[in-house]
Design a protein around this motif. Structure first.
Motif, PDB file in Angstrom:
ATOM      1  N   CYS A 205      -2.903   0.303   3.522  1.00 27.37           N
ATOM      2  CA  CYS A 205      -3.674  -0.786   2.921  1.00 27.37           C
ATOM      3  C   CYS A 205      -4.012  -0.495   1.461  1.00 27.37           C
ATOM      4  O   CYS A 205      -4.155  -1.414   0.647  1.00 27.37           O
ATOM      5  CB  CYS A 205      -4.948  -1.040   3.716  1.00 27.37           C
ATOM      6  N   HIS A 206      -4.134   0.794   1.097  1.00 22.73           N
ATOM      7  CA  HIS A 206      -4.328   1.173  -0.303  1.00 22.73           C
ATOM      8  C   HIS A 206      -3.251   0.547  -1.194  1.00 22.73           C
ATOM      9  O   HIS A 206      -3.535   0.038  -2.279  1.00 22.73           O
ATOM     10  CB  HIS A 206      -4.223   2.694  -0.448  1.00 22.73           C
TER      11      HIS A 206
ATOM     12  N   PHE B 160      -1.116  -2.001  -0.527  1.00 21.81           N
ATOM     13  CA  PHE B 160      -1.105  -3.467  -0.549  1.00 21.81           C
ATOM     14  C   PHE B 160      -2.161  -4.004  -1.520  1.00 21.81           C
ATOM     15  O   PHE B 160      -1.917  -4.982  -2.234  1.00 21.81           O
ATOM     16  CB  PHE B 160      -1.323  -4.020   0.862  1.00 21.81           C
ATOM     17  N   GLU B 161      -3.318  -3.368  -1.538  1.00 19.00           N
ATOM     18  CA  GLU B 161      -4.339  -3.768  -2.515  1.00 19.00           C
ATOM     19  C   GLU B 161      -3.848  -3.509  -3.928  1.00 19.00           C
ATOM     20  O   GLU B 161      -4.073  -4.319  -4.836  1.00 19.00           O
ATOM     21  CB  GLU B 161      -5.637  -2.990  -2.250  1.00 19.00           C
TER      22      GLU B 161
ATOM     23  N   LYS C  20     -11.753   2.719   3.156  1.00 18.49           N
ATOM     24  CA  LYS C  20     -10.757   1.817   3.730  1.00 18.49           C
ATOM     25  C   LYS C  20     -10.359   2.314   5.117  1.00 18.49           C
ATOM     26  O   LYS C  20     -10.457   3.503   5.411  1.00 18.49           O
ATOM     27  CB  LYS C  20      -9.546   1.700   2.794  1.00 18.49           C
ATOM     28  N   PRO C  21      -9.996   1.383   6.004  1.00 18.60           N
ATOM     29  CA  PRO C  21     -10.027  -0.064   5.859  1.00 18.60           C
ATOM     30  C   PRO C  21     -11.412  -0.611   6.193  1.00 18.60           C
ATOM     31  O   PRO C  21     -12.172   0.015   6.935  1.00 18.60           O
ATOM     32  CB  PRO C  21      -9.008  -0.531   6.899  1.00 18.60           C
TER      33      PRO C  21
ATOM     34  N   VAL D  17      -2.499   0.170   8.815  1.00 17.00           N
ATOM     35  CA  VAL D  17      -3.822  -0.436   8.642  1.00 17.00           C
ATOM     36  C   VAL D  17      -4.767   0.532   7.949  1.00 17.00           C
ATOM     37  O   VAL D  17      -5.536   0.160   7.058  1.00 17.00           O
ATOM     38  CB  VAL D  17      -4.408  -0.871  10.003  1.00 17.00           C
TER      39      VAL D  17
END
Length: 244
Positions: free
Chosen positions: A109-110, A112-113, A28-29, A105
């Motif tokens: 993002c980890h 949010f997923e 990621k990302p 970002v």
């Protein structure tokens, strides 16, 4: 192909490997700009047999699978708060550059997923509240509260900060939800035995898992013996999850 280069290069390198017929696992990302993500989406829409995965590992942890199963029994939206106590990084660190687009970002993002996975719904709005630093060494993008409203009415909040001491642990999550119509507490091992029993746990259950995503232990802090055991355990636990 496994891609674990600096963030801004992920999309271009992933597309090159996919075009060469390789299966791709990218750290990621997957992308850091809208242009990059749209290029990936276009390629994958045309090449439906392409094998492509992003290393969002939180949702694959055994304990997160257990939480997911528990949340599927609810009848109402869920509220999740997640703290990410990230270590301080100076402004001249490579991840903070405009090219690589920073740590929300690149790392947050980890989470949010994970929100999408646990809730089973899509985000419909995002609100961001950063701090207003009085010194030049702090970035607002490293210290903010991000609230994500989900399509099923759930509300998920991430507090991302570089201000905290690493001794308190990096990640901590609380989940509030009902379980069926009874709206009971989800406390594994809870019994209705008389007060004073070793099986009475007046505090919420805390389950912890280690960094390798295996379940570390189950402790009941309301029980003195087990609380002492927890305090004597110097292992770094990630993340702690509290059900209420």
């Amino acid at each position: 192909a496994v891609i674990a280069t600096p963030h801004a290069f992920h999309a271009e390198q992933a597309l090159a490997c996919l075009a060469a017929g390789k299966a791709v696992l990218v750290e990621k990302p997957a992308a850091v700009t809208f242009e990059q993500i749209n290029m990936l989406k276009t390629f994958l829409a045309i090449n439906k047999n392409a094998v492509f995965a992003v290393d969002f590992n939180r949702s694959h942890a055994p304990f997160m699978q257990e939480i997911k199963a528990a949340l599927e029994k609810r009848t109402n939206p869920v509220m999740i708060t997640y703290r990410m106590n990230a270590n301080y990084l100076p402004k001249d660190h490579w991840i903070q550059s405009d090219l690589h687009r920073g740590r929300i970002v690149g790392e947050a993002c980890h989470i949010f997923e994970l929100f999408c996975f646990l809730v089973g719904a899509k985000p419909v709005s995002v609100a961001v509240s950063p701090i207003n630093p009085t010194t030049d060494d702090l970035l607002i993008t490293d210290n903010c509260i991000i609230t994500v409203s989900m399509s099923d009415g759930s509300c998920c909040t991430l507090m991302y900060t570089s201000l905290g001491d690493h001794e308190i642990g990096k990640e901590y999550m609380e989940i509030f939800f009902d379980v069926g119509a009874e709206r009971k507490k989800l406390i594994a091992g809870h019994t209705d035995e008389a007060p004073g029993s070793e099986n009475i746990y007046p505090w919420p259950l805390i389950k912890s898992i280690s960094k390798d995503s295996t379940q570390k232990e189950i402790t009941y802090p309301g029980n003195a013996k087990l609380r002492d055991k927890l305090q004597s355990n110097n292992a770094r636990l990630w993340p702690e999850v509290e059900f209420i």
